[in-house]
Design a protein around this motif. Structure first.
Motif, PDB file in Angstrom:
ATOM      1  N   GLY A  53     -22.048  59.308  44.775  1.00 57.16           N
ATOM      2  CA  GLY A  53     -23.260  59.997  45.448  1.00 57.16           C
ATOM      3  C   GLY A  53     -23.183  60.748  45.862  1.00 57.16           C
ATOM      4  N   SER A  54     -22.056  60.307  47.436  1.00 57.65           N
ATOM      5  CA  SER A  54     -21.889  61.269  48.583  1.00 57.65           C
ATOM      6  C   SER A  54     -21.346  62.717  48.565  1.00 57.65           C
ATOM      7  N   VAL A  57     -24.662  64.612  47.159  1.00 59.23           N
ATOM      8  CA  VAL A  57     -25.432  65.117  47.837  1.00 59.23           C
ATOM      9  C   VAL A  57     -24.773  66.435  49.206  1.00 59.23           C
ATOM     10  N   VAL A 114     -27.135  54.767  43.935  1.00 59.04           N
ATOM     11  CA  VAL A 114     -28.124  55.069  44.444  1.00 59.04           C
ATOM     12  C   VAL A 114     -28.471  54.876  45.869  1.00 59.04           C
ATOM     13  N   VAL A 115     -27.484  54.019  46.697  1.00 57.20           N
ATOM     14  CA  VAL A 115     -27.670  53.920  47.673  1.00 57.20           C
ATOM     15  C   VAL A 115     -27.510  54.936  48.478  1.00 57.20           C
ATOM     16  N   SER A 116     -26.252  55.583  47.679  1.00 57.30           N
ATOM     17  CA  SER A 116     -25.763  56.951  48.497  1.00 57.30           C
ATOM     18  C   SER A 116     -26.195  57.977  48.522  1.00 57.30           C
ATOM     19  N   LEU A 117     -27.332  58.257  47.447  1.00 54.83           N
ATOM     20  CA  LEU A 117     -28.099  59.165  47.935  1.00 54.83           C
ATOM     21  C   LEU A 117     -29.417  59.439  48.311  1.00 54.83           C
ATOM     22  N   ARG A 118     -29.796  58.537  48.821  1.00 53.66           N
ATOM     23  CA  ARG A 118     -30.798  58.170  49.829  1.00 53.66           C
ATOM     24  C   ARG A 118     -31.041  58.677  50.999  1.00 53.66           C
TER      25      ARG A 118
END
Length: 118
Positions: A53-54, A57, A114-118
């Protein structure tokens, strides 16, 4: 630079894996269920999900994705345990272990993304 990052990430991931393993063994000493690799695979998949995710992003190079995940995941140990269970004719336990490992690993990676996309 990327090779150095991969080496440092692998070393950090390995140290983290070792620390988690020692902690799990203190909580469940001699447990009949292989909680240590299961916990480590969960943590590794979650970490890989966060890193993926990081990368998405922040538009980072793909090599950043392997920063910690390669050193912390223990799928080779997971595979060895499945072989040992099968050789001991524990087919049901091996099948359940494989299914739950896959399910939990996939879920942990998805939650990490999902956590890292927030």
């Amino acid at each position: 630079m990327e090779l150095l990052l991969l080496i440092l990430g692998g070393a950090a991931g390995t140290l983290l894996r070792f620390s988690i393993e020692k902690g799990v063994l203190k909580v469940w000493p001699g447990a009949p269920v292989p909680w240590t690799p299961f916990t480590l695979n969960f943590a590794g998949c979650f970490t890989l999900g966060i890193l993926l995710g990081s990368v998405i992003v922040h538009d980072l190079p793909a090599t950043y994705y392997m920063l910690l995940g390669g050193g912390i995941t223990t799928f080779s140990i997971f595979g060895l345990q499945l072989v040992e269970m099968t050789q001991s004719r524990l087919y049901g336990v091996a099948g359940f272990r494989a299914f739950t490992g896959w399910l939990v690993g996939t879920g942990a990676a998805a939650v990490g993304v999902v956590v890292s996309l927030r």
